[in-house]
Design a protein around this motif. Sequence first.
Motif, mmCIF file in Angstrom:
data_model
loop_
_atom_site.group_PDB
_atom_site.id
_atom_site.type_symbol
_atom_site.label_atom_id
_atom_site.label_comp_id
_atom_site.label_asym_id
_atom_site.label_seq_id
_atom_site.Cartn_x
_atom_site.Cartn_y
_atom_site.Cartn_z
ATOM 1 N N THR A 244 0.835 -1.196 0.000
ATOM 2 C CA THR A 244 0.000 0.000 0.000
ATOM 3 C C THR A 244 0.872 1.249 0.000
ATOM 4 O O THR A 244 1.944 1.275 0.633
ATOM 5 C CB THR A 244 -0.919 0.012 1.232
ATOM 6 N N VAL A 245 0.376 2.271 -0.701
ATOM 7 C CA VAL A 245 1.011 3.589 -0.690
ATOM 8 C C VAL A 245 0.095 4.546 0.058
ATOM 9 O O VAL A 245 -1.096 4.660 -0.276
ATOM 10 C CB VAL A 245 1.274 4.103 -2.118
ATOM 11 N N GLU A 246 0.643 5.228 1.055
ATOM 12 C CA GLU A 246 -0.138 6.155 1.861
ATOM 13 C C GLU A 246 0.376 7.575 1.653
ATOM 14 O O GLU A 246 1.594 7.791 1.520
ATOM 15 C CB GLU A 246 -0.049 5.784 3.340
ATOM 16 N N LEU A 247 -0.549 8.539 1.647
ATOM 17 C CA LEU A 247 -0.215 9.955 1.542
ATOM 18 C C LEU A 247 -0.518 10.634 2.868
ATOM 19 O O LEU A 247 -1.655 10.558 3.367
ATOM 20 C CB LEU A 247 -1.011 10.616 0.420
ATOM 21 N N TRP A 248 0.499 11.298 3.431
ATOM 22 C CA TRP A 248 0.387 11.932 4.733
ATOM 23 C C TRP A 248 0.664 13.430 4.612
ATOM 24 O O TRP A 248 1.516 13.857 3.832
ATOM 25 C CB TRP A 248 1.375 11.322 5.732
ATOM 26 N N ASP A 249 -0.084 14.195 5.431
ATOM 27 C CA ASP A 249 0.160 15.623 5.557
ATOM 28 C C ASP A 249 0.983 15.855 6.819
ATOM 29 O O ASP A 249 0.521 15.588 7.936
ATOM 30 C CB ASP A 249 -1.159 16.384 5.648
ATOM 31 N N ALA A 250 2.201 16.345 6.636
ATOM 32 C CA ALA A 250 3.100 16.507 7.774
ATOM 33 C C ALA A 250 2.671 17.641 8.687
ATOM 34 O O ALA A 250 2.966 17.614 9.891
ATOM 35 C CB ALA A 250 4.524 16.748 7.283
ATOM 36 N N ASN A 251 1.976 18.627 8.162
ATOM 37 C CA ASN A 251 1.559 19.762 8.993
ATOM 38 C C ASN A 251 0.436 19.372 9.966
ATOM 39 O O ASN A 251 0.453 19.738 11.144
ATOM 40 C CB ASN A 251 1.105 20.919 8.104
ATOM 41 N N THR A 252 -0.540 18.624 9.442
ATOM 42 C CA THR A 252 -1.672 18.211 10.290
ATOM 43 C C THR A 252 -1.497 16.816 10.865
ATOM 44 O O THR A 252 -2.302 16.394 11.701
ATOM 45 C CB THR A 252 -2.957 18.263 9.472
ATOM 46 N N GLN A 253 -0.444 16.104 10.395
ATOM 47 C CA GLN A 253 -0.163 14.725 10.827
ATOM 48 C C GLN A 253 -1.380 13.816 10.622
ATOM 49 O O GLN A 253 -1.778 13.055 11.503
ATOM 50 C CB GLN A 253 0.281 14.701 12.289
#
Length: 496
Positions: A244-253
């Motif tokens: 699986t490939v996951e996309l994360w927002d580092a600012n909002t975690q």
Amino acid sequence: MLILKMENCRKKSISYSEHKTITPGLSALSFNNVKCNVNRTDLKKILFKTPNSKKSAFCPSAKKKQTPGGFTNDRYIPNRVVSNMEIGYHLLHSKNSQDEDRENQVDQVKRKLINETCNGISDRAKVLNLHNKADWENSDKSAPYLNSLVNSVKKNTKRYISPTPDRILDAPDFRNDFYLNLIDWSSQNNLAVALEQDLFLWNAGSGEISQLFSMGEQNSDYICSTSWQPSKGNILAVGNSKNTVELWDANTQTCLRQMKSQKSRIGSLSWNNFILTSGSRSGEIHHHDVRVAQHHVGTLKMHGQEVCGLKWSNNGRHLASGGNDNLALVWDANYSVETSQPLHIFREHTAAVKALAWCPWQNNLLATGGGSSDGHIKLWNVSSGSLIQSIDSMSQISCLLWSKYYKELISSHGYSTNQLTIWRYPDMTPMSDLIGHHSRVLMMAMSPDGEMVVSVGADETLRLWRCFAVDEKLKKSKDSSIVKNQSSTTLSRCIR
């Protein structure tokens, strides 16, 4: 009448001789002398007579005799015989000629060094030749001249590279796997580091460390790859062993979405604008459009084993992939599902190809590196598909990075050197070796300003090297040129 006169003269002479007694011999001698003197005097008057001469030729006492104490009008002329003026003049001029010869030799050596510095040493065509070259270069007198000239004339072309890291960070439980890509540095100066099931962020500006997420200690799955979105420095793509490939927002975690299309672990990721490309252990390469729900928009099938290296070119027109099947492939930027044939297939490597790097100032230049049984860095022209150069590093190559400000390439090595090496392009001569890791180096990443490189090794340490430090003037000029190139590339992509 004439006879009478002669007779009278004879009688008178006889009468004169009778009155005076004269010795016959003496009288004859005196007569002869008088006669001789008269004849000599007449001859002198004829031959040596000078006009306006007041002195009589018959009076020897008429000449003035000079006395030692007498006054004279002549100037004083010294006697210079004992001074040896000619010898002194000769020695003086011979010394000056030797000094001139020595100055000429020094001048010739100086010109030779300047010519070699500017134009290089040419064996065929030499501008200046020294007549006594061997004697001059080997003499003790030439040493100070040559040393001073070399120090003052020759330019120090080799820049200083610090051999020690600026900072060392601990990375406990870092996975010792050559085929994974577990660190990446964002444009917002955040370094992502995957430690088994956990992913941490380290802010290089503030030094703050935060945990983005964890897959759970009870879970046997682990993180396999990380990649930041270039234009948006807060979006992080993470591939794991759950396919699986996951996309994360580092600012909002927060996790933005999950994309699953692969059949095995995802060990490599690369961005091209809004397209995310993933490579798996099965050998397949998938294109994901992160803007749409049906994210899987293309598949590339050519590798027979795990894809351990993926890298999009700077202009977004080519994709380079490397696999454990010893192949390095170059693909066109076509996201069609039917696309399966690469533009170029490079089979020259004899080990896994994980290290891939596109040149930032020459879009058609690709650098690839082989594994343990290969150890070669190869430079390719992707426009023609030809091999430009091949260099044997004598060690496993795990990663390659081009410098943004210098024409240099840095490589990280595993068995058996466990070091970083900086190469000068285009002659590819090693400039510096950065030694510090106690085990093989697995991965590298470059800071957004292009001055620092971070390396991670199997010794569970992160080491930050300031190996590409630049002046502010050079940095500003390079940044402006990069912005111009990026704007022109974006415009051309929109037109297409």
